[in-house]
Design a protein around this motif. Structure first.
Motif, short mmCIF file in Angstrom:
data_model
loop_
_atom_site.label_atom_id
_atom_site.label_comp_id
_atom_site.label_asym_id
_atom_site.label_seq_id
_atom_site.Cartn_x
_atom_site.Cartn_y
_atom_site.Cartn_z
N THR A 142 0.80 -1.23 0.00
CA THR A 142 0.00 0.00 0.00
C THR A 142 0.83 1.27 0.00
O THR A 142 0.37 2.29 -0.50
CB THR A 142 -0.93 0.03 1.23
N TRP A 184 -2.29 -7.84 4.60
CA TRP A 184 -3.16 -7.17 3.62
C TRP A 184 -2.89 -5.68 3.51
O TRP A 184 -2.85 -5.12 2.42
CB TRP A 184 -4.62 -7.44 4.01
N ASN A 185 -2.68 -5.00 4.65
CA ASN A 185 -2.44 -3.55 4.61
C ASN A 185 -1.00 -3.18 4.90
O ASN A 185 -0.68 -2.00 5.05
CB ASN A 185 -3.38 -2.83 5.57
N LYS A 227 -5.68 -12.94 3.33
CA LYS A 227 -6.41 -11.68 3.50
C LYS A 227 -7.10 -11.59 4.86
O LYS A 227 -7.21 -10.52 5.45
CB LYS A 227 -7.44 -11.53 2.37
N ASP A 384 -5.95 0.44 4.08
CA ASP A 384 -6.14 -0.72 3.21
C ASP A 384 -5.83 -0.33 1.76
O ASP A 384 -5.87 0.85 1.41
CB ASP A 384 -7.57 -1.23 3.31
#
Length: 522
Positions: A142, A184-185, A227, A384
């Motif tokens: 990200t 995920w982030n 995830k 996210d």
């Protein structure tokens, strides 16, 4: 009366199809390195493959329309002095790729939109920290321009590529780091190590939050974040049987499920599709690709099918979901590298009768826009990924060029300050010590040269007057010794008053003679 209950899943009938040979890539000199790597990286624009190269390391970058037989003298990316071990495309810029090599240097490259027309040797930035070969490069999911590297010196470094400086140095591994993966982030990191342990790490502080024994075998292990926060690992048992396991954070030492697959000795690379929750297992040297679905109901990891080919694979790359063909219900695409130099394209599809866009197969997926900058991520932000819809196809965001703005080196400031002080003392500066807190003034080179010329002229003038004064003093002394023998008329003339010595020149009694002057004093 018996009832047969079949698990309901839209991915039960996923099947793989190999594209025709003319739609694949051939005559590629795939690297023969024994390093456990996928040797391949793919994004919606390019296919990159590590190749054999004389006199250093290189990899080839091919646009997706450059199919068929590749010319042997096709341009390469070849700036490394040692074999390239790992490559990774930036998820936020499809023209930027990072490479790690045995020369201990990580290089970041900018690839033109049309591909390479000549061999590329100039990188955008070189990241120098590791003392031994760099075998792992991994971009943050990200944050913009955040790159993780791991080397055989057991060090894990997180870089800000935009400034070319390390942000975090993680020194908690006693042995070689096999793999690393962001969640995920990007707020947490999972790594596997040669000491057979799996670790959950805070990437901003380098603190180990949890560690546990992963697989008992001594061969390479891999771990990825799912995830939903679970951890999926692959490795070997004590009997060298390949196995996979599913674990939950805070209970890493108690796997939810552990399954043994076979007795092959190739390291398995787990490739994960977060949109469909499918995990693909691609073993080095295998001729199959197994795929599983992760669900919340037992046995949690459901075997779906196996894609079989006749040739063993040397490496494999997986296309991001935004590069899939939604018109034919393609959910994944793989690029298999064979030892013969053939790169086979395998398409995984879900059979559907309708030709309309299938929203259940293509939920919103991470796009190519970063959710935060490197500075914001270091300050504690964990947004996210920014999701996009594939209903109208993937549209690339505005064209971006990687600009590196290196910060001023403190060593350069100290050098400038020392030059300033030395020049000031040579010019007769009366102060003894400069203030340490004051910023060093930048002196142009021409000003320094002019000051040095003035100093040389002053020294030459001093030497000239010293010589003249000594001559007159010698003549005067000789006249006094012969005072009774010479008349006043024979006395040397008095010192002329028309040319008095300059008031700012002082002559010491122990000054050097011209013959004893150093070369820089003339």
């Amino acid at each position: 009366m018996s009832f047969r209950v079949v698990r309901s899943s839209k991915f039960r009938h996923v099947y793989g199809t190999a594209l025709k040979r003319e739609q694949c890539y051939d005559n590629i000199r795939v690297s023969k390195s024994s390093w456990d790597s996928t040797f391949c990286a793919v994004n919606p624009k390019f296919l990159a493959i590590i190749v054999e190269s004389a006199g250093g390391g290189a990899f080839i970058v091919l646009p997706h329309n450059k199919v068929g037989r590749i010319n042997p003298d096709y341009p390469l990316v070849g700036g490394h002095k040692g074999p390239v071990l790992d490559i990774a495309w930036c998820p936020h810029n499809d023209n930027v790729i990072a490479s790690g090599s045995e020369d201990c240097v990580v290089k970041v490259w900018q690839i033109p939109d049309h591909g390479l027309s000549r061999t590329l040797t100039e990188s955008v930035v070189d990241l120098v920290y590791h003392q031994r070969r760099v075998g792992l490069v991994l971009w943050h999911p990200t944050a913009l321009n955040v790159l993780l590297t791991a080397g055989s010196d057991n060090q894990v470094v997180i870089w800000n590529v935009g400034t070319g400086e390390p942000l975090v140095e993680i020194d908690c591994h006693p042995d070689l780091v096999y793999s690393a993966c962001w969640n995920w982030n990007g707020s947490q990191l999972v790594t596997t190590c040669k000491d057979k342990k799996i670790r959950l790490i805070n990437p901003r502080t380098g603190e180990v939050e949890e560690e546990a024994l992963s697989h008992e075998g001594s061969k390479g292990t891999r771990a990825i974040f799912l995830k939903n926060g679970l951890v999926f690992t692959t490795g070997f048992s004590k009997m060298s049987e390949r196995q996979y396991s599913l674990r939950a954070p805070e209970h890493l030492d108690e796997p939810i499920v552990t399954v043994e697959l076979d007795t092959s000795n190739g390291v398995m690379f787990p490739l994960y599709d977060a949109d469909t929750n499918l995990v693909y297992l691609c073993g080095k040297g295998d001729s199959v690709i197994r795929y599983f679905e992760i669900t919340a109901e037992p046995p949690f990891v459901h075997y779906i099918n196996t894609f079989q080919t006749p040739d063993p694979q040397r490496g494999v790359g997986m296309m991001p979901k935004r590069g899939s063909d939604t018109t034919c219900c393609e959910i994944s695409r793989f690029y298999r590298l064979n030892n013969s130099g053939f790169c086979q394209v395998v398409s995984m599809t879900v059979p559907r009768k309708s030709e309309l866009f299938q929203e259940d197969l293509y939920p919103d997926t991470p796009g190519d826009s970063p959710a935060c900058t490197a500075e914001e991520w270091m300050e504690g932000k964990d947004p996210d990924p920014i999701l996009i819809s594939l209903k109208d196809g993937f549209q690339e965001s505005a064209k971006k060029v990687l600009n590196v703005k290196k910060k001023a080196n403190i060593l350069d400031k100290r050098t400038s300050k020392s030059q300033h002080l030395s020049v000031g003392s040579s010019a007769g500066d009366s102060h003894e010590e400069a203030d340490d807190d004051a910023p060093a003034a930048a002196i142009p080179l021409k000003v320094v040269e002019d000051m040095q010329d003035e100093i040389r002229k002053l020294k030459a003038m001093i030497v000239k007057h010293e010589k003249r004064i000594r001559t007159l003093e010698a003549a005067a002394a000789g006249g006094k010794d012969a005072g009774t023998e010479k008349s006043d008329a024979d006395a040397p003339p008095p010192l002329p008053t028309s040319e008095p010595p300059p008031p700012y020149i002082t002559v010491s009694s122990n000054s050097h003679s011209p013959d004893n002057l150093a070369p820089d004093e003339v």
